[in-house]
Scaffold this active site. Structure first.
Site, PDB file in Angstrom:
ATOM      1  N   GLU A 206      -2.947  54.495 -93.313  1.00 22.24           N
ATOM      2  CA  GLU A 206      -2.454  53.274 -92.650  1.00 22.24           C
ATOM      3  C   GLU A 206      -2.393  53.415 -91.135  1.00 22.24           C
ATOM      4  O   GLU A 206      -1.773  54.349 -90.602  1.00 22.24           O
ATOM      5  CB  GLU A 206      -1.079  52.903 -93.192  1.00 22.24           C
ATOM      6  N   LYS A 222       0.471  47.023 -97.986  1.00 19.03           N
ATOM      7  CA  LYS A 222       1.577  46.651 -98.866  1.00 19.03           C
ATOM      8  C   LYS A 222       0.980  46.047-100.127  1.00 19.03           C
ATOM      9  O   LYS A 222       0.279  45.034-100.067  1.00 19.03           O
ATOM     10  CB  LYS A 222       2.503  45.647 -98.165  1.00 19.03           C
TER      11      LYS A 222
END
Length: 395
Positions: A206, A222
């Protein structure tokens, strides 16, 4: 744990955070280490320290004149910011103490070019990893999810990320095991960093923050499912996962807006499905134009701690996290990457471990909404930790 020399952060994407042409010929010039108990503003401390070495550059975060790659020139700096340091930057609760207190909460290591040494190297001591011991039971984890859902029901928060911790004893040299993390599929921010009596290994997919000229970029993740055809279909079709994801996208848009030109924030890609090891994860790309007068300290305060591992609203979520999690987040849920002349590239430290003198520490969790099922959240955290545990255990 024997002392091992600091290694350069290495990313597996283009543009690489560490220049590929330099990665094999760098040595440490100096470093800054700071713990949460030391006091002061960590954002300003690291910005001032790096400015002493012309980083991110004489024009702040704008593209600087390309660095000369001579014998003693500064190439850039590895930067690590813990979740607790990020919370301190914005005046939020820092949570319980870290279970690995030997690891600093802020590390900046400035590297210079040099001629690499050749010759025989001492083989590493044999590696052995003991059984993992969690800091809470699955029942306690599930109870924390229920408590978070109650806070959401009262309107205290909209979403919160709950993280668990486990640790295992070890014997031998941990560095080869930490380096194996970088080979995990999807490890966009793969690297290690070490100090006296501690080490960090990262396999994060990420992007917390990347600068590209005047453009700021973040890529929140997410939403998780097993990396199967059915899992991909479920992730794309899940109203719960999509709503959770979009809440974080809105939060990240707001974070970038703090340091962006008015009206420049945009979502370049929404809810794209990417693979990390044996998991599908939903990722979006958000970007903005850097505003005038913004420096590194401003940028760190805007994005730390990352919205995808805190929740919304961020300050209220951090208050819940400090009350719910039994131990500190340590090296997890922070930032790790590279600061070069006119360039910043930081990953969010999910899928990241810490090593102290006798134990390996690992964190994993997930975002909680009103629609979360406690048992499913416990299982998701275990699924995220499993590839990291397997890599650490070795072939």
């Amino acid at each position: 744990m024997r002392q091992v020399g600091p290694l350069v952060v290495r990313t597996l994407t283009t543009p690489a955070a560490v220049p590929h042409s330099c990665a094999a010929s760098l040595r440490e010039r100096t470093r800054l280490q700071w713990w949460i108990g030391d006091g002061g503003d960590p954002a300003q401390l690291v910005a001032d320290f790096l400015a002493e070495h012309a980083l991110p550059g004489p024009t702040g975060l704008l593209p600087a004149t390309p660095a000369r790659h001579g014998h003693l020139d500064v190439c850039g700096a590895a930067l690590f910011v813990s979740a607790a340091a990020g919370a301190r930057m914005i005046g939020a609760p820092t949570g319980p103490p870290s279970p690995a207190p030997a690891v600093p909460d802020l590390v900046a290591v400035v590297y210079e070019h040099h001629q690499p040494r050749t010759g025989p190297r001492t083989p590493p001591a044999p590696w052995q990893l003991g059984p993992w011991q969690p800091s809470w039971t699955p029942h306690q984890h599930a109870a924390a999810v229920d408590t978070a859902r109650a806070a959401i029901g009262r309107g205290d928060i909209y979403q919160v990320n709950i993280v668990g911790h486990s640790s295992a004893p070890y014997a031998g040299d941990p560095l080869p095991a930490l380096t194996r993390l970088g080979a995990l599929p999807g490890a966009r921010y793969a690297g290690t960093l070490t100090g006296a009596g501690w080490a960090i290994g990262c396999a994060s997919p990420e992007t917390l923050l990347e600068t590209n000229g005047r453009r700021l970029i973040t890529r929140p993740i997410k939403g998780t499912r097993p990396a199967t055809g059915q899992g991909r279909r479920e992730l794309l079709a899940s109203a719960k996962e999509r709503a959770e994801h979009i809440m974080i996208v809105d939060l990240e848009r707001n974070d970038l807006a703090r340091v962006a030109r008015t009206g420049s924030v945009r979502v370049d890609e929404l809810y794209a499905v990417r693979r990390w090891c044996d998991l599908w994860q939903a990722e979006s790309t958000i970007s903005a134009d850097l505003d005038d007068g913004v420096d590194l300290a401003d940028l760190l305060r805007a994005v730390c701690p990352g919205g995808s591992v805190t929740g919304a609203p961020k300050l209220a979520a951090l208050t819940q996290i400090a009350a719910l999690e039994p131990v500190g987040r340590g090296v997890s849920m922070g930032a790790f990457g590279w600061v070069g002349p006119g360039h910043v590239d930081l990953g969010l430290t999910i899928r990241t471990v810490a090593v102290d003198t006798d134990r390996v520490h690992l964190w994993a969790g997930g975002g909680i909404t009103w629609g979360s099922d406690p048992s499913a959240e416990v299982a998701e955290a275990a699924a995220k930790a499993a590839p990291v545990r397997a890599a650490l255990a070795g072939p």
